[in-house]
Design a protein around this motif. Structure first.
Motif, PDB file in Angstrom:
ATOM      1  N   LYS A 135      -5.432   5.221   8.083  1.00 65.55           N
ATOM      2  CA  LYS A 135      -6.827   5.630   8.154  1.00 65.55           C
ATOM      3  C   LYS A 135      -7.496   5.375   6.818  1.00 65.55           C
ATOM      4  N   ILE A 136      -8.667   4.779   6.876  1.00 67.72           N
ATOM      5  CA  ILE A 136      -9.495   4.629   5.682  1.00 67.72           C
ATOM      6  C   ILE A 136     -10.737   5.463   5.933  1.00 67.72           C
ATOM      7  N   ARG A 137     -10.919   6.496   5.134  1.00 65.27           N
ATOM      8  CA  ARG A 137     -11.941   7.511   5.445  1.00 65.27           C
ATOM      9  C   ARG A 137     -13.359   7.006   5.257  1.00 65.27           C
ATOM     10  N   SER A 138     -13.640   6.380   4.185  1.00 65.92           N
ATOM     11  CA  SER A 138     -15.000   5.936   3.873  1.00 65.92           C
ATOM     12  C   SER A 138     -14.890   4.528   3.324  1.00 65.92           C
ATOM     13  N   THR A 139     -15.051   3.563   4.223  1.00 71.95           N
ATOM     14  CA  THR A 139     -14.762   2.188   3.840  1.00 71.95           C
ATOM     15  C   THR A 139     -15.758   1.644   2.818  1.00 71.95           C
ATOM     16  N   GLN A 166      -8.786   7.938  -0.235  1.00 71.87           N
ATOM     17  CA  GLN A 166      -9.494   7.528   0.966  1.00 71.87           C
ATOM     18  C   GLN A 166      -8.535   7.007   2.039  1.00 71.87           C
ATOM     19  N   PHE A 167      -7.288   6.787   1.665  1.00 73.05           N
ATOM     20  CA  PHE A 167      -6.295   6.289   2.608  1.00 73.05           C
ATOM     21  C   PHE A 167      -5.378   7.420   3.057  1.00 73.05           C
ATOM     22  N   SER A 168      -4.935   7.331   4.288  1.00 72.19           N
ATOM     23  CA  SER A 168      -3.891   8.241   4.757  1.00 72.19           C
ATOM     24  C   SER A 168      -3.101   7.531   5.847  1.00 72.19           C
ATOM     25  N   VAL A 169      -1.867   7.955   6.015  1.00 70.04           N
ATOM     26  CA  VAL A 169      -1.024   7.404   7.068  1.00 70.04           C
ATOM     27  C   VAL A 169      -0.394   8.561   7.826  1.00 70.04           C
ATOM     28  N   GLU A 170      -0.144   8.319   9.084  1.00 73.04           N
ATOM     29  CA  GLU A 170       0.581   9.301   9.853  1.00 73.04           C
ATOM     30  C   GLU A 170       1.191   8.639  11.077  1.00 73.04           C
ATOM     31  N   ARG A 171       2.085   9.373  11.666  1.00 72.72           N
ATOM     32  CA  ARG A 171       2.740   8.917  12.883  1.00 72.72           C
ATOM     33  C   ARG A 171       2.548  10.040  13.899  1.00 72.72           C
ATOM     34  N   PRO A 172       1.364  10.086  14.475  1.00 72.02           N
ATOM     35  CA  PRO A 172       0.959  11.281  15.222  1.00 72.02           C
ATOM     36  C   PRO A 172       1.784  11.591  16.452  1.00 72.02           C
ATOM     37  N   PHE A 189      -3.584   2.844  -2.935  1.00 78.82           N
ATOM     38  CA  PHE A 189      -3.562   3.886  -1.898  1.00 78.82           C
ATOM     39  C   PHE A 189      -4.100   5.181  -2.495  1.00 78.82           C
ATOM     40  N   ASP A 190      -5.424   5.259  -2.597  1.00 79.63           N
ATOM     41  CA  ASP A 190      -6.017   6.453  -3.185  1.00 79.63           C
ATOM     42  C   ASP A 190      -6.386   7.449  -2.079  1.00 79.63           C
ATOM     43  N   LEU A 205       0.829  -1.208   0.000  1.00 82.12           N
ATOM     44  CA  LEU A 205       0.000   0.000   0.000  1.00 82.12           C
ATOM     45  C   LEU A 205       0.863   1.258   0.000  1.00 82.12           C
ATOM     46  N   VAL A 206       1.739   1.362   1.012  1.00 81.25           N
ATOM     47  CA  VAL A 206       2.459   2.614   1.191  1.00 81.25           C
ATOM     48  C   VAL A 206       3.706   2.376   2.029  1.00 81.25           C
ATOM     49  N   SER A 207       4.725   3.161   1.743  1.00 84.70           N
ATOM     50  CA  SER A 207       5.910   3.173   2.594  1.00 84.70           C
ATOM     51  C   SER A 207       6.064   4.561   3.192  1.00 84.70           C
ATOM     52  N   PHE A 208       6.636   4.594   4.352  1.00 86.39           N
ATOM     53  CA  PHE A 208       6.678   5.818   5.144  1.00 86.39           C
ATOM     54  C   PHE A 208       8.081   5.936   5.706  1.00 86.39           C
TER      55      PHE A 208
END
Lengths: 113, 114
Positions: free
Chosen positions: B78-82, B64-70, B61-62, B46-49
């Motif tokens: 996070k998947i906004r609208s599954t 609707q997806f986001s990643v973070e290290r809060p 990884f469109d 999906l994604v590398s960070f």
């Protein structure tokens, strides 16, 4: 065919026998890794072989890599019932820096006691 | 090897809802990844960070997806609208020192979208 294809798709053997699984890929790689997955569980890293290596051993595991044929094999010697799992190869493709892995479909290994 | 933990182990949600999947790797590792595995299919990147930024993402990884290290330790997807097709196992992985090295996976979160 896709990057990282394993064969056979399924392998059934008796305890004590050797199991060989193969993986083919299409593009140049930095390394190739093998993972095991027990049913419904996470991925366990088994072994990594770099593009300049031809063979690597770890316990009962032996991995070979033939970059000219773009293929790798995983040999499990003296198999045990606990080796029953799915085995995946994953390639770290050349030209990327961040380690994105591309997985194959996997080989389902069943070892009968 | 130090473990990667993921929470929850199983998440059931209604279509259209937001979900947050959490991963707790070792805090001094710089490279993190999310993968998913739809039942019966292969594991997909999906994604590398890296260094608190997305370094690479797949077509999956469109927006609707986001990643973070809060908070500098937890790593979230996070998947906004599954959607129904988001139902899968989601794996977090950490890299020891970046590309070209082993990745160590967490046990996964099974997401079921109804």
């Amino acid at each position: 065919s896709q990057q990282g294809e394993e064969d056979p798709q399924a392998l059934s053997i008796q305890e004590g026998e050797n199991a060989t699984m193969n993986c083919s890929y299409k593009t140049s790689i930095n390394n190739l890794q093998w993972y095991r997955q027990n049913s419904g569980r996470g991925l366990v890293h088994l072994i990594l072989i770099r593009s300049n290596e031809r063979e690597k051993h770890s316990g009962r595991l032996r991995v070979t890599l033939d970059t000219s044929k773009k293929s790798s094999s995983l040999l499990i010697t003296a198999s045990r019932a606990a080796d029953t799992a799915s085995y995946f190869c994953a390639t770290d493709v050349s030209g990327t820096s961040y380690g994105k892995l591309t997985f194959g479909q996997g080989t389902i290994l069943t070892v009968h006691p | 090897e130090p473990e990667v933990t993921q929470t929850p182990s199983h998440q059931v949600t209604q279509m259209g809802q937001e979900v947050i999947l959490r991963c707790v790797p070792i805090s001094n590792h710089l490279y993190f990844y999310w993968y998913r595995q739809i039942l019966g299919q292969k594991v997909e990147f999906l994604v590398s960070f890296y260094n608190n930024e997305i370094s690479e993402k797949s077509e999956i990884f469109d927006d609707q997806f986001s990643v973070e290290r809060p908070d500098g330790s937890n790593f979230t997807l996070k998947i906004r609208s599954t959607k129904l097709e988001d139902s899968a196992m989601y794996f977090c992985a950490r890299g020891l020192a970046g590309g070209g090295n082993e990745q160590f996976f967490g046990p996964g979160t099974r997401l079921t979208v109804l």
